[in-house]
Write an enzyme that holds these catalytic residues in place. Structure first.
Site, PDB file in Angstrom:
ATOM      1  CB  CYS A  95      -0.929   0.004   1.213  1.00  0.00           C
ATOM      2  SG  CYS A  95      -2.005   1.463   1.284  1.00  0.00           S
ATOM      3  N   GLY A  96       1.035   1.859  -1.151  1.00  0.00           N
ATOM      4  CA  GLY A  96       1.914   3.009  -1.269  1.00  0.00           C
ATOM      5  C   GLY A  96       1.433   4.204  -0.479  1.00  0.00           C
ATOM      6  CG  HIS A  97      -2.863   5.383   0.365  1.00  0.00           C
ATOM      7  ND1 HIS A  97      -3.325   4.127   0.010  1.00  0.00           N
ATOM      8  CD2 HIS A  97      -3.613   5.763   1.439  1.00  0.00           C
ATOM      9  CE1 HIS A  97      -4.308   3.771   0.820  1.00  0.00           C
ATOM     10  NE2 HIS A  97      -4.494   4.742   1.695  1.00  0.00           N
ATOM     11  CG  ASP A 258      -6.011   4.776  -4.458  1.00  0.00           C
ATOM     12  OD1 ASP A 258      -6.076   5.849  -3.838  1.00  0.00           O
ATOM     13  OD2 ASP A 258      -5.045   3.997  -4.379  1.00  0.00           O
ATOM     14  N   GLY A 263      -0.315   4.835  -4.830  1.00  0.00           N
ATOM     15  CA  GLY A 263       1.132   4.757  -4.677  1.00  0.00           C
ATOM     16  C   GLY A 263       1.747   3.584  -5.397  1.00  0.00           C
TER      17      GLY A 263
END
Length: 338
Positions: A95-97, A258, A263
């Protein structure tokens, strides 16, 4: 989960990264077994950890597009901590964010010390590997966070999928800690706008369903990492100089949307655009979301297993509190209407 007079609860801190929510649980009242984040993810899918996930995701405490994470021990002393990411359908591998939110939280909370000015790396173990949130401080404030992802690479291109409502579509697949299908929105007769949201969700769900169980969706070394996590619909934007500007929306899990440019999804896009030559060495992808929030991304390293992509943006706290569950509440851990 602690029980007092028929009530259970757990402290959380809410952040957003470019508009996408991330609910942080800094500590759990029990241990999630395992020696790595990937092992802990497997263990967390059942028992009390999953109950807390549902408590925090489901209505009336959350919503269909809620996201969050548990802070857990690192795999080894090389990282500051580990993280297990969760959403409506379960636990994700990347999970980038969320990594960007966790890095910002770690510095703002004092968990990781940072200078008044300059960069500080917050190293986090996640199920798909080790990632870094590089925090840039300016006048004692977080001015930016850059997510250094696990290596990203192209898996396959021009795969035909048959959908019920959008005909035959052709998608590219890229790995960036999770597997993403990517296609121009126009090929599905759509634009990346809020007015098309319901159709984009339907199309994303149908693409992922068509790829489920196919050879392209298999991970080459670990079945725990396989499956198409998200479908990214993208479209070009006018150029403002070197590099590329695109708008996208990622439809992930079972139809979640999203709000950020995604991300890990942005890292997947950079891998595809670099491979095709559309994004040259050193150039930046300006990636915009459906709500016009922005990430900037570029390749910072060529690793043996792919491209290390840096995705930069900002994350902010929006609240904190403790959600509870009364033993007499007939709705229990909640529900999801959509």
């Amino acid at each position: 989960m602690k029980r007092e007079s028929g009530i259970v609860g757990n402290r959380n801190l809410d952040y957003h990264t470019a508009g996408e929510p991330f609910r942080i649980v800094p500590a759990l009242p029990f241990q999630i077994e395992g020696t790595t984040a990937l092992e802990r993810r497997e263990y967390a899918m059942t028992g009390d950890a999953d109950k807390i996930r549902r408590l925090l995701v489901n209505e009336p405490r959350g919503h269909a597009d809620m996201y969050g994470g548990f802070v857990v021990p690192p795999d080894d002393p090389g990282a500051h901590f580990g993280a297990l990411f969760w959403h409506r359908e379960g636990f994700s591998t990347v999970c980038g964010h969320g990594t960007m939110a966790l890095g910002t939280w770690a510095v703002r909370s004092g968990l990781v010390r940072a200078p008044d000015d300059g960069d500080t790396d917050v190293v986090i173990d996640i199920p798909s590997g080790r990632v870094t949130a590089r925090i840039t401080m300016l006048d004692s404030k977080v001015s930016e966070v850059a997510f250094h992802n696990v290596p990203s690479y192209v898996v396959d291109r021009d795969i035909e999928v048959k959908t019920a409502d959008f005909g035959r579509l052709r998608v590219d697949l890229a790995w960036s800690g999770a597997l993403y299908a990517s296609l121009p929105a126009a090929t599905a007769g759509l634009e990346v706008t809020p007015s098309n949201l319901a159709k984009l969700v339907a199309a994303g769900h149908q693409v992922a369903a068509a790829l489920a169980g196919t050879a392209a969706a298999h991970h080459p070394s670990d079945t725990r990492l396989e499956g198409v996590f998200g479908t990214i619909f993208h479209e070009p934007m006018g150029s403002s100089g070197p590099g590329l500007r695109q708008r996208n929306v990622s439809i992930f899990a079972d139809g979640q949307v999203d709000r950020s440019p995604s991300g890990s999804g942005t890292a997947a896009r950079v891998a595809l655009l670099t491979d095709s030559g559309e994004l040259a060495e050193g150039e930046v992808l300006e990636h915009y979301s459906m709500i016009d929030s922005r990430f900037a991304a570029q390749v910072v390293e060529r690793a043996p297993k792919g491209l290390v992509v840096e995705v930069s943006g900002r994350a902010f706290p929006v609240g904190e509190g403790k959600f509870t569950l009364d033993a007499d509440d007939e709705l229990g851990l909640g529900f999801v209407l959509r």
